[in-house]
Write an enzyme that holds these catalytic residues in place. Structure first.
Site, PDB file in Angstrom:
ATOM      1  N   CYS A 179     117.747  38.363  93.633  1.00 43.36           N
ATOM      2  CA  CYS A 179     116.658  37.876  92.795  1.00 43.36           C
ATOM      3  C   CYS A 179     117.137  36.611  92.104  1.00 43.36           C
ATOM      4  O   CYS A 179     118.327  36.297  92.113  1.00 43.36           O
ATOM      5  CB  CYS A 179     116.279  38.923  91.752  1.00 43.36           C
TER       6      CYS A 179
ATOM      7  N   HIS B 139     129.176  37.105  87.727  1.00 45.02           N
ATOM      8  CA  HIS B 139     128.107  36.322  88.357  1.00 45.02           C
ATOM      9  C   HIS B 139     128.114  34.870  87.893  1.00 45.02           C
ATOM     10  O   HIS B 139     127.337  34.481  87.022  1.00 45.02           O
ATOM     11  CB  HIS B 139     126.763  36.993  88.041  1.00 45.02           C
TER      12      HIS B 139
ATOM     13  N   CYS C  56     119.906  31.902  90.383  1.00 43.16           N
ATOM     14  CA  CYS C  56     120.948  32.803  90.879  1.00 43.16           C
ATOM     15  C   CYS C  56     121.061  32.827  92.401  1.00 43.16           C
ATOM     16  O   CYS C  56     122.002  33.423  92.939  1.00 43.16           O
ATOM     17  CB  CYS C  56     120.692  34.210  90.359  1.00 43.16           C
TER      18      CYS C  56
END
Length: 436
Positions: free
Chosen positions: A422, A392, A99
């Site tokens: 994160c 996302h 991510c």
């Protein structure tokens, strides 16, 4: 303990971010259904270059990321160069940091700028949750390799006879950590329980995210940094993110059942970020190169940091670990920041990191620091909403956050901004931005 490490080249140049752009973000299997990440990447980079009016030959490097990779285009960066009319001699390679992938892409371009090997580059990422590499079972894969080497039909038939019906079933991409078997949502549940984060707190943060994102669109704040995407066969377009629920209420969030721990859990689909399709990119240069071209930068990258922790327990604590390091390298404290933008993978994860940034005990026992990083001022935090609302696309989120934060800093007259995330594998990323 670290030290101040200013991002300044040997010639005294700061690292300038001259522009940034993204596609609208679309929920899985909606507007971008059937469009692979490489095409989304071409879309955003092509439009970014067209809007910037920077000659293609000025860009000397393109670093791009994709988390859910397609076997037919393993180097998405090079395909973007070849598919957007850029100079064919432009260096291009791909990266992945889950991510935090576009954070990594930015860092790689910055390293080239600092080394003096380039003076301008593009960094970004794209992902599609709608176009996925569907695999085959390990047994079928092994048989297919052996069949390819078999010399006779009887040998091939004998090999195929070893297969059972279950071996022929397609295998979707894994959603769990390879090393632990835990899903991201399982980790979010761990964190909610470890740090005493209630369902009500999670739903409230998710509701806040949607409300602020909806307001940002309503106020026209995102129009400049989000392109209109024309969707093949070019009879439809998408001009805004389609996940934002501006009319939702807290009561709506409370209706959903837990998605991971069905009996005792608090993490739901509504207080988690959804699977999303999209792409984002930024153009970086040395400060002197931007001046030569007559460009006014959006802002500058002052510092960055990457960290890693164990994956078995509460592994989504990347912001709590990477933020103090990035601030230290920038020579700043939390109090110096005008804006804080934290990736909202889950409301539970976000609230846990906020809690630990202000924890003296965590600073001493986990980080080996004398004092807490600092309390997070709600008036500075995710002021335009976050990933729970926007969505996302894994590799694109970091570039979205950087561009969005710099634009908002400029609207506020400048200052310092923190962007942090994160990532799977216990990874964390943080960058300190500056706008004038």
């Amino acid at each position: 303990m670290g030290q101040v490490l200013p991002l300044v080249t040997r010639q005294g140049d700061r690292i300038a971010i001259v522009s940034g752009l993204r596609t609208p973000f679309a929920r899985q299997a909606t507007a971008f259904h059937g469009i692979p990440a490489v095409d989304l990447g071409k879309m955003v980079v092509g439009e970014l270059l067209a809007r910037s009016e920077i000659p293609a030959e000025v860009i000397e490097q393109l670093v791009f990321g994709q988390v859910v990779q397609m076997p037919e285009a393993p180097n998405i960066a090079r395909e973007i160069v070849l598919g957007t009319g850029m100079n064919v001699h432009t260096d291009a390679y791909s990266v992945s940091r889950a991510c935090a992938t576009s954070f990594q892409a930015v860092a790689n371009v910055v390293e080239s700028l600092m080394a003096g090997t380039i003076r301008a580059g593009i960094a970004g990422g794209a992902d599609s949750s709608s176009v996925l590499p569907i695999g085959v079972s390990k047994k079928l894969a092994r048989v297919l390799v052996d069949v390819n080497k078999a010399r006779t039909m009887s040998q091939r038939l004998k090999l195929f006879s070893r297969l059972r019906l279950r071996d022929l079933m397609p295998v979707p991409p894994a959603v769990a950590e390879y090393s632990t078997g835990l899903r991201m949502g399982d980790t979010a549940e761990q964190m909610a329980k470890t740090y005493g984060i209630t369902r009500e707190q999670q739903d409230a943060l998710a509701h806040r995210s949607h409300q602020r994102a909806a307001q940002a669109w309503s106020d026209g704040k995102l129009k400049e940094e989000v392109m209109t995407a024309f969707i093949p066969p070019y009879k439809q377009l998408l001009a805004e993110d389609n996940n934002i629920r501006g009319n939702s209420s807290l009561a709506d969030f409370a209706k959903l059942r837990p998605a991971f721990d069905r009996k005792h859990g608090t993490v739901t689909a509504a207080n988690s970020t959804p699977l999303t399709d999209g792409a984002a990119a930024v153009i970086l240069m040395t400060e002197s190169r931007a001046k030569e071209l007559g460009l006014v930068p959006l802002g500058y990258l002052r510092s960055y940091a990457f960290t890693a922790i164990d994956v078995w327990q509460d592994m989504l604590l990347g912001p709590a670990w990477s933020t103090p390091l990035a601030l230290e390298r920038a020579g700043l404290t939390m109090a110096d920041l005008t804006l804080i933008d934290m990736h909202e993978a889950f409301a539970a994860q976000t609230l846990a990191n906020i809690q630990l940034l202000g924890s003296e005990r965590f600073a001493r026992e986990a980080l080996g620091r004398a004092h807490a990083t600092g309390e997070v001022d709600d008036s500075k935090f995710n002021v335009l909403g976050g990933s729970i609302a926007y969505g996302h696309p894994f590799a694109a989120t970091g570039a979205r956050m950087i561009t969005q934060t710099l634009h908002e800093l400029r609207r506020r007259g400048g200052g310092f901004g923190l962007v942090t995330a994160c990532a799977a594998g216990g990874l964390g990323a943080a960058m300190v931005l500056e706008a004038e």
